[in-house]
Design a protein around this motif. Structure first.
Motif, PDB file in Angstrom:
ATOM      1  N   LYS A 111     -59.194 -20.063  14.554  1.00 21.26           N
ATOM      2  CA  LYS A 111     -58.132 -19.572  13.681  1.00 21.26           C
ATOM      3  C   LYS A 111     -57.439 -18.359  14.308  1.00 21.26           C
ATOM      4  CE  LYS A 111     -60.273 -21.064   9.333  1.00 21.26           C
ATOM      5  NZ  LYS A 111     -60.967 -20.631   8.094  1.00 21.26           N
ATOM      6  N   ARG A 112     -58.230 -17.459  14.838  1.00 19.53           N
ATOM      7  CA  ARG A 112     -57.645 -16.247  15.475  1.00 19.53           C
ATOM      8  C   ARG A 112     -56.798 -16.608  16.684  1.00 19.53           C
ATOM      9  NH1 ARG A 112     -62.359 -11.617  15.758  1.00 19.53           N
ATOM     10  NH2 ARG A 112     -63.043 -11.678  13.573  1.00 19.53           N
ATOM     11  N   LEU A 145     -53.472 -17.980  15.535  1.00 15.83           N
ATOM     12  CA  LEU A 145     -52.579 -16.915  15.055  1.00 15.83           C
ATOM     13  C   LEU A 145     -52.022 -16.094  16.203  1.00 15.83           C
ATOM     14  CD1 LEU A 145     -54.572 -15.723  11.897  1.00 15.83           C
ATOM     15  CD2 LEU A 145     -52.373 -16.938  11.926  1.00 15.83           C
TER      16      LEU A 145
END
Length: 393
Positions: free
Chosen positions: A387-388, A391
Motif C-alpha cells: 500500500k505504501r 501511494l
C-alpha cells in the motif's frame, strides 16, 4: 599517520543487502516507521527440536574444538542427505562443513582461483559472488539474462563467455535474487557446453533447494549431467530452509582434491564451525521435515499476493517465481514516471524516505532498473508495504 589499505580490500564493497538492513534499523531507531523488505532471512523461528538439540549439547559441555571440516556425525548426516535428496554419493573426505554458505564459496574461491582467472557468474547474481572472486584476485565475468528470458541464460550466451582463462562457473538455482529455477532440460543444455571446456570447475549453489513450489523434484546440474561429478562442487546449508541464519552452518560436497584444499583455507581462517551449531544442523537435516512444508505454504501465499498487487501498481512489472522468498520486479517504467529519479538506487531511496519501505536496488545484483523485495516477513507487513509503495508512486 596515513593508513594504506590493501588493494584487495579496496577492490570490494560492503554487502548491499546488509547495508540496507542496517539503514532500515538505523531509521527505525531514530523513530521512523520503516518496513524492511531487504533481508534474506526467514521470519519464522528455528524449529523447537533443533533448539532443544543445541541446548542439550550445551548442557552436556559440547563446547570444545571439533575437527576443522565438521564433526563426523554431521558429515555422515550430510552424506545421507545428498544420497537421499540428490542421488549424489560422497565419502567423508569429500565433505566440508563451514560457517555458512558464504564461507563455503569463499573457501572455494581462495582454494581454486589464481590472479587473472575468470569466473563466470550468472546475472542477476547473489551480491557476494563478484566481490569474493575479487578477493581471490580473480576476474568476475557476468552473463546477464533479462526478464524476457525469465532471468535464465541460454547455451549460446554461456559458450560466448567461456575462454581458455575460465576457471570456475557458478550457478545458483533457485536464484537469489530472482526466485527462478533452471529446469532439468535447461541444465542439460548448459552442461553440453560445459563439457566442451573440461578444465572449468562448476559450483552449484543449492541454498534454496527446499524453498521451491515448482512442479517436480528439485534438480541441480549434476542431476542433469552426472558425468560432471569429478569437477562439480555442490554448496548448500541450513540457513534458509530451517530458519537458521544466525547459526552459521553451510556445507559443500565435491571432488576430494578441491574439498581438501578448501579445508586447508578454513583451517587458517575460522577453523571449525561452532560446535553447538553443528549439533543443531545435524538435528535439522536428520529430523522431522514437516516444518518446511508449513513454511513453504506460507511463503507461496505471500508470493502470490505480492506479485498480484505489485502488478497492479502502474510502472511495476513483476514475474512469478519458482521459489525462494524474493520477488524481483522491473521498475523502469515507475522510475521514468517520477521526477528527479534517475535509476534504481534513487528509486530505493525514494521508497525508504517517502514510503518507509526498505528494498534492495537491482544494481546490487548486476541488474539495474529492478528491485529485490523479500517476502520473508508477515503478511501484515507485506500488505502495508505494498500500500505504501503504491501511494509513493
Amino acid at each position: 599517520m596515513d593508513i594504506t589499505l590493501s588493494d584487495r580490500v579496496n577492490a570490494v564493497k560492503p554487502s548491499p543487502t546488509l547495508a540496507i538492513t542496517a539503514r532500515a534499523a538505523q531509521l527505525r531507531a531514530s523513530g521512523k516507521d520503516i518496513i524492511s523488505l531487504g533481508a534474506g532471512e526467514p521470519d519464522f523461528d528455528t524449529p523447537e527440536h533443533i533448539k532443544k538439540a543445541a541446548i542439550k549439547a550445551l548442557a552436556e559441555g559440547f563446547t570444545k574444538y571439533t575437527p576443522v571440516d565438521g564433526t563426523p556425525s554431521l558429515k555422515k548426516t550430510i552424506i545421507k542427505k545428498f544420497e537421499a535428496d540428490n542421488n549424489l554419493h560422497y565419502e567423508d573426505d569429500q565433505i566440508l562443513v563451514s560457517c555458512g554458505g558464504k564461507q563455503s564459496f569463499f573457501n572455494l574461491a581462495q582454494a581454486l582461483i589464481n590472479p587473472g582467472d575468470e569466473v563466470i557468474i550468472l546475472g542477476p547474481y547473489w551480491v557476494s559472488y563478484p566481490d569474493m572472486v575479487l578477493l581471490a584476485q580473480g576476474k568476475p565475468v557476468t552473463i546477464t539474462a533479462t526478464q524476457d528470458q525469465r532471468f535464465k541464460i541460454n547455451p549460446e550466451q554461456l559458450r560466448a563467455a567461456l575462454t581458455h582463462n575460465t576457471r570456475l562457473f557458478i550457478i545458483n538455482s533457485p536464484s537469489n535474487p530472482t526466485g527462478v529455477t533452471y529446469t532439468l532440460e535447461e541444465l542439460k543444455a548448459l552442461a553440453v557446453v560445459l563439457k566442451e571446456y573440461p578444465n572449468v570447475i562448476i559450483a552449484t549453489d543449492d541454498m534454496y533447494e527446499h524453498i521451491t513450489w515448482e512442479k517436480g523434484r528439485f534438480v541441480n546440474i549434476l542431476n542433469a549431467a552426472p558425468e560432471l561429478y569429478n569437477r562439480t562442487v555442490v554448496l548448500n546449508g541450513v540457513s534458509k530452509a530451517y530458519s537458521m541464519t544466525g547459526w552459521r552452518i553451510g556445507y559443500a560436497g565435491g571432488p576430494r582434491e578441491i574439498i581438501q584444499a578448501m579445508k586447508k583455507i578454513q583451517s587458517q581462517s575460522t577453523s571449525n564451525p561452532t560446535s553447538i551449531s553443528q549439533v543443531a544442523a545435524e538435528a535439522a537435516i536428520s529430523g522431522n521435515q514437516d516444518c518446511m512444508q508449513t513454511r513453504l505454504f506460507e511463503f507461496k501465499k505471500r508470493h502470490d499476493y505480492v506479485v498480484k498487487m505489485l502488478n497492479q501498481i502502474p510502472g511495476i512489472d513483476c514475474l512469478k517465481t519458482d521459489g525462494t522468498f524474493y520477488v524481483f520486479p522491473d521498475v523502469s517504467k515507475a522510475i521514468a514516471r517520477l521526477n528527479n529519479i534517475e535509476n534504481d538506487l534513487d528509486f530505493a531511496e525514494h521508497l525508504i524516505i517517502n514510503a518507509g519501505v526498505a528494498v534492495v536496488p537491482g544494481s546490487a545484483f548486476g541488474c539495474p532498473d529492478h528491485i529485490r523485495i523479500s517476502i520473508a516477513t508477515s503478511m501484515e507487513n507485506l500488505e502495508n508495504a505494498i500500500k505504501r509503495i503504491g501511494l509513493a508512486l
